[in-house]
Design an enzyme around this catalytic site. Structure first.
Site, PDB file in Angstrom:
ATOM      1  N   GLY A 132      -6.975  -5.728  18.415  1.00 58.93           N
ATOM      2  CA  GLY A 132      -5.541  -5.971  18.376  1.00 58.93           C
ATOM      3  C   GLY A 132      -5.108  -7.185  17.597  1.00 58.93           C
ATOM      4  O   GLY A 132      -3.961  -7.621  17.715  1.00 58.93           O
ATOM      5  N   ASP A 161       0.817  -1.215   0.000  1.00 58.75           N
ATOM      6  CA  ASP A 161       0.000   0.000   0.000  1.00 58.75           C
ATOM      7  C   ASP A 161       0.849   1.263   0.000  1.00 58.75           C
ATOM      8  O   ASP A 161       0.573   2.207  -0.744  1.00 58.75           O
ATOM      9  CB  ASP A 161      -0.994  -0.007   1.172  1.00 58.75           C
ATOM     10  CG  ASP A 161      -0.339  -0.222   2.525  1.00 58.75           C
ATOM     11  OD1 ASP A 161       0.869  -0.578   2.576  1.00 58.75           O
ATOM     12  OD2 ASP A 161      -1.035  -0.040   3.548  1.00 58.75           O
ATOM     13  N   ASP A 187      -8.297  -0.448   4.924  1.00 57.20           N
ATOM     14  CA  ASP A 187      -9.207  -0.922   5.961  1.00 57.20           C
ATOM     15  C   ASP A 187     -10.552  -0.209   5.909  1.00 57.20           C
ATOM     16  O   ASP A 187     -11.614  -0.834   5.996  1.00 57.20           O
ATOM     17  CB  ASP A 187      -8.572  -0.731   7.343  1.00 57.20           C
ATOM     18  CG  ASP A 187      -7.322  -1.569   7.518  1.00 57.20           C
ATOM     19  OD1 ASP A 187      -7.049  -2.416   6.649  1.00 57.20           O
ATOM     20  OD2 ASP A 187      -6.612  -1.374   8.520  1.00 57.20           O
TER      21      ASP A 187
END
Length: 385
Positions: free
Chosen positions: A121, A36, A172
């Protein structure tokens, strides 16, 4: 798992009125790691685990927010000065609300009750799931039309950058906002253009293995890898004028000009260049239902991350190797930034139960910990329940 009806009842008990319920998914990246920030390609899917927001509008400019996971209620005054990087979960909520407003999306005060089945997490993007679900809820409470999903994603990314302090890419938030059931999302991280890729999996499923470990190298290694890629581009540009990022370099270019790079940088560049090519090949393989080819690409990706980019760890390597020994598994790889977090495997649905038991048992014997393993299909992005 979270029940939307149960959340409505909980909201009624907490705030003494009725709520609408919205949700956005977590995600797993099928292939395309550390591409990315090199202007490359990624291929994530939305997973079935989601963050839910029960919401009702208020007549003032106050966000009263309760988190089931944090077991606390807090208030955000929208007419007060912004509070940035407070180091709490509220940063995501306030950052999303204010970033939406900055993009011209009308919002008002609201009562919000948040609950999530996305593990925190674990590298499954619980934060983007929270941002996109909260943003969708706030916009939907005001406007008669669904809010623009790209605007939602960009507001969530801005919240990360400006209010949380994480300089994340757009993957995301994009998949949380734009995901579609039964499809992956091919994202061009330079242009931000997207295309849906049908997951022609037959009876196969995606199996996520959460190692539940995170090594402290992750942050420093991430910054180091970015610097190594930038230096690789600088050196290659002497032979390949006009390149802006490793996105612009092909494997053939590296074959011809790799001698200009020190061995370490050559390995780093080889991973990124090869990974971009693997993403394109994976999208084509999935589209034609070639699971064997997809599995091979996943394994190639992991070995590249393990040996060339050096961002894996013993726990992730073990989970991948263990999965590859089992019947019904086409391929497996680490997913996410590395040094812990999750692996993903492409596996026949009938093999999931046996694979889960065996992987957990072997991991427990080797490391003493207990991984969390679950199967998922590609799910929809943000929606009202």
């Amino acid at each position: 798992m979270v029940s939307p009806d149960g959340l409505r009842r909980e909201f009624q008990a907490e705030f003494a009125r009725e709520a609408r319920v919205f949700s956005a998914p977590g995600r797993v990246n099928l292939i395309g790691e550390h591409t990315d920030y090199n202007d490359g390609f990624v291929l994530p899917v939305a997973i079935e685990r989601r963050t839910f927001v029960a919401a009702a509008a208020r007549s003032d400019r106050v966000l009263r927010v309760r988190s089931r996971e944090q077991a606390e209620t807090s208030e955000i005054m929208l007419d007060a000065a912004p509070r940035k990087m407070g180091g709490t979960w509220l940063d995501y909520v306030e950052g999303t609300a204010r970033s939406l407003a900055e993009r011209g999306v009308g919002i008002t005060g609201a009562d919000l009750l948040i609950a999530s089945s996305v593990p925190l997490g674990a590298g499954l993007s619980a934060s983007a799931s929270l941002e996109v679900s909260v943003g969708y809820a706030l916009a939907a409470l005001v406007g008669p039309l669904p809010p623009d999903r790209v605007t939602l994603a960009l507001a969530g990314q801005a919240a990360e950058h400006e209010y949380v302090g994480t300089l994340c890419g757009i993957m995301d938030q994009y998949i949380a906002a734009l995901g579609k059931r039964g499809q992956a999302l091919l994202i061009d991280c330079r242009s931000l253009e997207t295309s849906l890729v049908p997951l022609t999996l037959g009876a196969a499923r995606l199996m996520v293995c959460d190692s539940q470990v995170k090594h402290s190298l992750a942050s420093s290694a991430y910054n180091q890898r970015r610097a190594e890629c930038a230096e690789g581009v600088r050196l290659l540009a002497e032979r390949l004028p006009g390149i802006r990022a490793l996105r612009d370099v092909t494997s053939a270019d590296l074959e011809r000009h790799g001698s200009a790079l020190p061995p370490l940088l050559a390995r780093r560049c080889r991973h990124v260049v090869g990974e971009n090519e693997r993403v394109q090949a994976a999208a084509a393989a999935l589209g034609r239902g070639d699971l064997a080819a997809m599995g091979r690409l996943m394994v190639e990706s992991h070995r590249s991350l393990q040996f060339d980019y050096e961002v894996s760890c013993p726990e992730l390597d073990f989970l991948v190797d263990c999965a590859l020994e089992l019947p019904g598994v086409y391929g497996s790889r680490m997913t996410g930034g590395g040094f812990g977090g999750c692996t993903i495997a492409l596996i026949e649905g009938s093999a999931v139960e046996h694979a889960t038991a065996l992987i957990c048992s072997r991991f427990r014997e080797r490391f003493g910990g207990e991984p969390k393993v679950f199967a998922t299909d590609a799910a929809d992005g943000v929606r009202e329940e």
